[in-house]
Design a protein around this motif. Sequence first.
Motif, mmCIF file in Angstrom:
data_model
loop_
_atom_site.group_PDB
_atom_site.id
_atom_site.type_symbol
_atom_site.label_atom_id
_atom_site.label_comp_id
_atom_site.label_asym_id
_atom_site.label_seq_id
_atom_site.Cartn_x
_atom_site.Cartn_y
_atom_site.Cartn_z
ATOM 1 N N THR A 142 36.287 31.828 38.530
ATOM 2 C CA THR A 142 37.257 31.348 39.509
ATOM 3 C C THR A 142 36.524 30.560 40.587
ATOM 4 O O THR A 142 35.299 30.646 40.710
ATOM 5 N N GLU A 143 37.282 29.848 41.373
ATOM 6 C CA GLU A 143 36.719 29.270 42.581
ATOM 7 C C GLU A 143 36.521 30.430 43.568
ATOM 8 O O GLU A 143 37.137 31.483 43.423
ATOM 9 N N SER A 144 35.699 30.240 44.563
ATOM 10 C CA SER A 144 35.496 31.277 45.568
ATOM 11 C C SER A 144 36.807 31.533 46.293
ATOM 12 O O SER A 144 37.529 30.600 46.647
ATOM 13 N N ARG A 145 37.128 32.823 46.471
ATOM 14 C CA ARG A 145 38.347 33.190 47.179
ATOM 15 C C ARG A 145 38.116 34.500 47.902
ATOM 16 O O ARG A 145 37.188 35.233 47.586
ATOM 17 N N GLN A 146 38.969 34.777 48.868
ATOM 18 C CA GLN A 146 38.867 36.009 49.653
ATOM 19 C C GLN A 146 39.513 37.161 48.890
ATOM 20 O O GLN A 146 40.670 37.073 48.475
ATOM 21 N N VAL A 147 38.763 38.230 48.682
ATOM 22 C CA VAL A 147 39.277 39.454 48.074
ATOM 23 C C VAL A 147 38.954 40.593 49.041
ATOM 24 O O VAL A 147 37.777 40.875 49.288
ATOM 25 N N ARG A 148 39.982 41.152 49.630
ATOM 26 C CA ARG A 148 39.820 42.207 50.642
ATOM 27 C C ARG A 148 38.864 41.771 51.756
ATOM 28 O O ARG A 148 38.006 42.533 52.193
ATOM 29 N N GLY A 149 38.995 40.508 52.160
ATOM 30 C CA GLY A 149 38.206 39.986 53.273
ATOM 31 C C GLY A 149 36.802 39.531 52.933
ATOM 32 O O GLY A 149 36.045 39.146 53.820
ATOM 33 N N VAL A 150 36.430 39.542 51.651
ATOM 34 C CA VAL A 150 35.085 39.135 51.233
ATOM 35 C C VAL A 150 35.199 37.958 50.271
ATOM 36 O O VAL A 150 35.976 38.002 49.307
ATOM 37 N N ALA A 151 34.420 36.890 50.517
ATOM 38 C CA ALA A 151 34.407 35.743 49.609
ATOM 39 C C ALA A 151 33.788 36.166 48.282
ATOM 40 O O ALA A 151 32.678 36.718 48.260
ATOM 41 N N GLN A 152 34.522 35.941 47.204
ATOM 42 C CA GLN A 152 34.061 36.354 45.880
ATOM 43 C C GLN A 152 34.450 35.322 44.835
ATOM 44 O O GLN A 152 35.399 34.565 45.011
ATOM 45 N N VAL A 153 33.702 35.346 43.728
ATOM 46 C CA VAL A 153 34.017 34.548 42.550
ATOM 47 C C VAL A 153 34.324 35.530 41.436
ATOM 48 O O VAL A 153 33.569 36.483 41.208
ATOM 49 N N GLY A 154 35.443 35.315 40.742
ATOM 50 C CA GLY A 154 35.764 36.146 39.586
ATOM 51 C C GLY A 154 35.046 35.604 38.365
ATOM 52 O O GLY A 154 34.980 34.389 38.168
ATOM 53 N N GLU A 155 34.475 36.489 37.569
ATOM 54 C CA GLU A 155 33.777 36.093 36.355
ATOM 55 C C GLU A 155 34.379 36.877 35.191
ATOM 56 O O GLU A 155 34.210 38.096 35.104
ATOM 57 N N LEU A 156 35.107 36.165 34.341
ATOM 58 C CA LEU A 156 35.800 36.782 33.210
ATOM 59 C C LEU A 156 35.142 36.341 31.918
ATOM 60 O O LEU A 156 35.031 35.140 31.652
ATOM 61 N N THR A 157 34.697 37.307 31.127
ATOM 62 C CA THR A 157 34.059 37.009 29.841
ATOM 63 C C THR A 157 35.044 37.368 28.735
ATOM 64 O O THR A 157 35.552 38.490 28.689
ATOM 65 N N TRP A 158 35.291 36.389 27.868
ATOM 66 C CA TRP A 158 36.256 36.530 26.784
ATOM 67 C C TRP A 158 35.547 36.289 25.449
ATOM 68 O O TRP A 158 34.618 35.478 25.386
ATOM 69 N N GLN A 159 36.009 36.952 24.387
ATOM 70 C CA GLN A 159 35.470 36.734 23.047
ATOM 71 C C GLN A 159 36.593 36.227 22.157
ATOM 72 O O GLN A 159 37.715 36.763 22.177
ATOM 73 N N ARG A 160 36.274 35.202 21.367
ATOM 74 C CA ARG A 160 37.276 34.608 20.471
ATOM 75 C C ARG A 160 37.778 35.653 19.485
ATOM 76 O O ARG A 160 37.005 36.410 18.914
ATOM 77 N N VAL A 161 39.092 35.698 19.309
ATOM 78 C CA VAL A 161 39.699 36.573 18.316
ATOM 79 C C VAL A 161 39.699 35.825 16.992
ATOM 80 O O VAL A 161 40.196 34.707 16.923
ATOM 81 N N PRO A 162 39.100 36.438 15.946
ATOM 82 C CA PRO A 162 39.035 35.717 14.648
ATOM 83 C C PRO A 162 40.414 35.485 14.048
ATOM 84 O O PRO A 162 41.335 36.195 14.313
#
Length: 162
Positions: A142-162
Amino acid sequence: MRSLMFLLAALVVAQPATMNQNKDSIVGTWKLLSYWNVSASGEKTAPYGEHPTGFITYTADGRMSAIISADGRKPMSITDRFTAGTEERAAAFSSFLAYAGTYTFTGDKVVHHVQAAWLQSWVGTDVVRSVTMQGDKVILRTESRQVRGVAQVGELTWQRVP
């Protein structure tokens, strides 16, 4: 000779993962492996628990949908969500994420153009994710955003479904 081959292999692996990305590389359904919020100091938190369940789908004609359910999500005490208590409905809402719409893909970014969402304030907005392809996995940040008052980046790891 063996060390030269090792060095060449390491150089190939070290190439940026985004070099050969195109829209076709993201088309398909992906299963969520992890979702971390990362602060500037490097602190990581798991907003949906350490083992969330989720899927994101990209179609060749430019449609997308995403759904994430928190690890350990509790069922409601009754099946009629309209008569369930306020606290139960709030817990169900806050442990779930879903949205859908169209998307555009530009090399290292995918933009989700939200048309329906669990959170109405997302409808009509663009959700931008940086994309890193790694074999049968894709990391969306994600772009940096405020989460509970703290600047954070979300990092989501996905695996392709065969």
